[in-house]
Design an enzyme around this catalytic site. Structure first.
Site, PDB file in Angstrom:
ATOM      1  N   HIS A 105       8.711  -7.764   9.760  1.00 29.12           N
ATOM      2  CA  HIS A 105       9.233  -8.738  10.719  1.00 29.12           C
ATOM      3  C   HIS A 105       8.133  -9.603  11.317  1.00 29.12           C
ATOM      4  O   HIS A 105       8.387 -10.761  11.677  1.00 29.12           O
ATOM      5  CB  HIS A 105      10.004  -8.016  11.827  1.00 29.12           C
ATOM      6  CG  HIS A 105      11.364  -7.569  11.408  1.00 29.12           C
ATOM      7  ND1 HIS A 105      12.472  -7.630  12.222  1.00 29.12           N
ATOM      8  CD2 HIS A 105      11.816  -7.053  10.239  1.00 29.12           C
ATOM      9  CE1 HIS A 105      13.534  -7.176  11.583  1.00 29.12           C
ATOM     10  NE2 HIS A 105      13.156  -6.810  10.371  1.00 29.12           N
TER      11      HIS A 105
ATOM     12  N   HIS B 174      14.619  -1.194   1.827  1.00 26.93           N
ATOM     13  CA  HIS B 174      15.682  -0.378   2.400  1.00 26.93           C
ATOM     14  C   HIS B 174      15.755   1.002   1.764  1.00 26.93           C
ATOM     15  O   HIS B 174      16.651   1.776   2.097  1.00 26.93           O
ATOM     16  CB  HIS B 174      17.026  -1.111   2.294  1.00 26.93           C
ATOM     17  CG  HIS B 174      17.161  -2.231   3.266  1.00 26.93           C
ATOM     18  ND1 HIS B 174      18.175  -3.157   3.215  1.00 26.93           N
ATOM     19  CD2 HIS B 174      16.391  -2.593   4.332  1.00 26.93           C
ATOM     20  CE1 HIS B 174      18.023  -4.033   4.201  1.00 26.93           C
ATOM     21  NE2 HIS B 174      16.947  -3.711   4.883  1.00 26.93           N
TER      22      HIS B 174
ATOM     23  N   TRP C  84      20.290   4.188   4.248  1.00 25.84           N
ATOM     24  CA  TRP C  84      20.670   3.678   2.932  1.00 25.84           C
ATOM     25  C   TRP C  84      20.589   4.763   1.856  1.00 25.84           C
ATOM     26  O   TRP C  84      21.340   4.736   0.890  1.00 25.84           O
ATOM     27  CB  TRP C  84      19.753   2.528   2.534  1.00 25.84           C
ATOM     28  CG  TRP C  84      19.898   1.263   3.295  1.00 25.84           C
ATOM     29  CD1 TRP C  84      20.716   0.198   2.991  1.00 25.84           C
ATOM     30  CD2 TRP C  84      19.205   0.878   4.489  1.00 25.84           C
ATOM     31  NE1 TRP C  84      20.561  -0.808   3.910  1.00 25.84           N
ATOM     32  CE2 TRP C  84      19.635  -0.418   4.844  1.00 25.84           C
ATOM     33  CE3 TRP C  84      18.239   1.510   5.292  1.00 25.84           C
ATOM     34  CZ2 TRP C  84      19.149  -1.094   5.961  1.00 25.84           C
ATOM     35  CZ3 TRP C  84      17.757   0.842   6.402  1.00 25.84           C
ATOM     36  CH2 TRP C  84      18.210  -0.440   6.733  1.00 25.84           C
TER      37      TRP C  84
END
Length: 285
Positions: free
Chosen positions: A37, A161, A177
């Protein structure tokens, strides 16, 4: 510790990854998310955003809804920063993500130092530049093309993920996940291919996919990789070939954490907006 001893920093990061009080016993996934991020705000058209500057230290970016929960990651790294005050936050955050990937049995990711810490909010990028898990393939292309990635690289980066889980009080989504979210593998792609996924509405009104026994989940953005022919092609390739996925992920994650870093011919990052006052990395929100 000698200034510039990045191997010592690597070892110190590796030593704090195991944490019984955090998700699944490891802070590794949230450190990868922090590196992701901090870098994924880049806009190639304007040259703004990216990993240089560590702009998530400032309220405007820290309060972006996509960054909910990352205050934990930043705080986990504060003892490392205190031990090695010469390393910039921008370098520390990206290096922590790289170390976490490797320590969770993932590929080695090339990493270079030299990022700088901006001194104020002037160069904080606008909110809304990070991927929205509730969206589909068109949104993914808008976000990732803006950064300079192609379709193959988009799918490879989605493979992050394989690590971590969602929290309803942060992203609005809930669950992991993969069965072992603290070990890096190509399981995410295998599950996309082989499980039956059912769209479900959570109690907060957010929609996400669950597998048949509702032990695992996928976001609408994840499932869109199966609905788009070009994306689906790469899901198939990575599900069948872990080594290929690791090779491609290593390259694209290295590219991601270099976004916004301007280097000279000698490979060194160009000095810009250096924080010489060691400003508070976690502004009061």
């Amino acid at each position: 510790m000698a200034e510039g001893d990045y191997n010592a920093v690597r070892e110190a990061i590796a030593d704090i990854l195991d944490n019984d009080d955090y998700d699944d016993g490891s802070i590794g996934p949230v450190l990868v998310r922090l590196a992701w991020h901090a870098s994924g705000t880049y806009d190639k058209a304007t040259g703004t955003g990216g990993s240089n500057g560590a702009t998530m230290r400032y309220m405007k970016e820290a309060k972006d809804e996509a960054n909910n929960g990352l205050e934990n990651a930043r705080q986990f790294l504060e003892p490392i920063k205190a031990k090695f005050p010469w390393i910039t936050y921008a370098d520390l955050w990206t290096l922590a993500g790289v170390v976490a990937i490797e320590e969770m049995d993932g590929p080695k990711v090339p990493w270079k130092p030299g990022r700088q810490d901006y001194v104020d909010e002037t160069n904080v990028p606008p909110n809304g530049r990070l991927p929205d898990g509730a969206q589909g393939q068109d949104h993914l292309r808008d976000i990732f093309y803006r950064m300079g990635f192609n379709d193959q690289e988009i799918v490879a980066l989605c493979g992050a993920h394989n690590m971590g889980r969602c929290h309803m009080d942060r992203s609005g989504f809930e669950g992991a996940w993969v069965p072992n979210p603290i070990r890096f593998a190509n399981t995410y792609f295998k599950l996309l291919m082989n499980e039956e996924w059912k769209l479900t509405t959570l109690k907060n009104g957010v929609k996400q996919y669950f597998n048949e026994d509702e032990e695992l989940m996928m976001l609408p953005a994840d499932y869109s990789l199966m609905q788009d022919p070009e994306f689906h092609k790469w899901v198939e390739i990575y599900a069948a070939d872990k080594e290929k996925f690791f090779e491609d992920f290593s390259k694209v994650f290295a590219k991601l954490i270099e976004l916004g870093v301007r280097r000279g011919p000698d490979g060194k990052a160009k000095t810009n907006f250096i924080d010489r006052n060691n400003n508070d990395p976690n502004p009061r929100l």
